[in-house]
Scaffold this active site. Sequence first.
Site, PDB file in Angstrom:
ATOM      1  N   HIS A  44       4.158  -1.650  -1.266  1.00  0.00           N
ATOM      2  CA  HIS A  44       4.519  -1.713   0.145  1.00  0.00           C
ATOM      3  C   HIS A  44       3.330  -2.168   0.993  1.00  0.00           C
ATOM      4  O   HIS A  44       2.200  -2.275   0.511  1.00  0.00           O
ATOM      5  CB  HIS A  44       5.025  -0.356   0.614  1.00  0.00           C
ATOM      6  CG  HIS A  44       6.375  -0.002   0.076  1.00  0.00           C
ATOM      7  ND1 HIS A  44       7.082   1.112   0.471  1.00  0.00           N
ATOM      8  CD2 HIS A  44       7.166  -0.631  -0.842  1.00  0.00           C
ATOM      9  CE1 HIS A  44       8.239   1.169  -0.163  1.00  0.00           C
ATOM     10  NE2 HIS A  44       8.309   0.117  -0.973  1.00  0.00           N
ATOM     11  N   GLU A  46       1.567  -0.724   3.351  1.00  0.00           N
ATOM     12  CA  GLU A  46       0.444   0.200   3.490  1.00  0.00           C
ATOM     13  C   GLU A  46      -0.470   0.150   2.266  1.00  0.00           C
ATOM     14  O   GLU A  46      -1.703   0.201   2.393  1.00  0.00           O
ATOM     15  CB  GLU A  46       0.959   1.635   3.694  1.00  0.00           C
ATOM     16  CG  GLU A  46       1.801   1.823   4.948  1.00  0.00           C
ATOM     17  CD  GLU A  46       3.290   1.635   4.716  1.00  0.00           C
ATOM     18  OE1 GLU A  46       4.076   2.313   5.399  1.00  0.00           O
ATOM     19  OE2 GLU A  46       3.673   0.805   3.846  1.00  0.00           O
ATOM     20  N   CYS A  73       7.314   5.286   4.271  1.00  0.00           N
ATOM     21  CA  CYS A  73       8.343   5.965   3.481  1.00  0.00           C
ATOM     22  C   CYS A  73       7.837   7.314   2.980  1.00  0.00           C
ATOM     23  O   CYS A  73       6.635   7.537   2.829  1.00  0.00           O
ATOM     24  CB  CYS A  73       8.794   5.082   2.325  1.00  0.00           C
ATOM     25  SG  CYS A  73       7.498   4.704   1.120  1.00  0.00           S
ATOM     26  N   ARG A 182      19.048 -20.669   4.236  1.00  0.00           N
ATOM     27  CA  ARG A 182      19.519 -20.091   2.972  1.00  0.00           C
ATOM     28  C   ARG A 182      18.436 -19.244   2.313  1.00  0.00           C
ATOM     29  O   ARG A 182      18.713 -18.180   1.757  1.00  0.00           O
ATOM     30  CB  ARG A 182      19.954 -21.198   2.016  1.00  0.00           C
ATOM     31  CG  ARG A 182      21.232 -21.910   2.401  1.00  0.00           C
ATOM     32  CD  ARG A 182      21.539 -23.032   1.430  1.00  0.00           C
ATOM     33  NE  ARG A 182      22.786 -23.723   1.765  1.00  0.00           N
ATOM     34  CZ  ARG A 182      23.255 -24.774   1.112  1.00  0.00           C
ATOM     35  NH1 ARG A 182      22.575 -25.262   0.068  1.00  0.00           N
ATOM     36  NH2 ARG A 182      24.388 -25.341   1.480  1.00  0.00           N
TER      37      ARG A 182
END
Length: 339
Positions: A44, A46, A73, A182
């Site tokens: 992630h 962090e 999280c 896309r």
Amino acid sequence: MHRCVQLARLGLGNVAPNPMVGAILVHQGRIIGEGYHMHYGEAHAEVNCIRSVKEEDTRLVPASTLYVSLEPCAHFGKTPPCADLIIAKKIPKVVIGCRDPFYEVDGKGIERLHAAGVETITGVLERECIELNKRFFCFHTKHRPYIILKWAESANHKLANADRSRVFISNDISSRLVHKWRSEEAAILVGTNTALYDDPALTVREWKGSNPTRLVVDMDLRLPASLKLFDGEARTIVFNRVKHEEKDNLLYYQVTDDVSIIHQIVHALYQLKILSVLVEGGGMLLQSLIDEGLWDEIRIITNEELLIAEGIPAPSLTIGKLVSQETYLSDQVRYYENS
């Protein structure tokens, strides 16, 4: 926080169904580390931020402020909780752009930091941070994917010739732009006639990025296997009333006639954890989504120099807020939001 948002955007098209997140570590006005969530299932923002700190600056981490665009999280997913890492590194202050709506986080990361004595400030550039992750927020608050409708039309609002013979509406620049779009979404959806008559590959060929999941409505399974959609180049899901089975990169997803097909597809995409979908046609499918109000953005490419005398009419848009427009040679691109 502006820098966090800027970093986070670098993950567009690569992190779904996770959100895009950027983080920076600041010591006395100097950025000593920065990072963003680069790929789904990997570290992630962090973690990447803290890893980027130079060896000579690691002693400064316990006296620094961490800025992050989304609440850290607090649960074990593909990676350990970022809140625990922040606490372990003794970072004393965290500035957060917005709260995470995912039920396994949703304030729990902030609570864990508070409990460990970490000072937290929330709501900094909150509107910009929510807009950054509009797909993620839509998925977790409305329990459906973020839906973007797109079509190209002639100056007199026709999608194609009446006999469905191929006509190229978008110019080369606009076509390249569509491939960029896309690459930014999780899936692309087309109807039966679009797949049959246009035989689109629905892949990213003119832009760097990953191919989205290809979705097609084929209720009676009448599309021939020779179509580009079935070439195995990207995962393909066929919504139909005949069977439900999966083989290799192809999933036949069975729906029924007793409930709105559109609503069944939208529900299926939620169950399949597809955060966003770009709907590229045909006219009936696009109009159905407009009539149901099941859309978040509409992007219309109009070739101002092309007239199609006898043709298939473009969808009718009765509501929607025009938010911006661009011109690429003969093509005008208009962007609408659902009002």
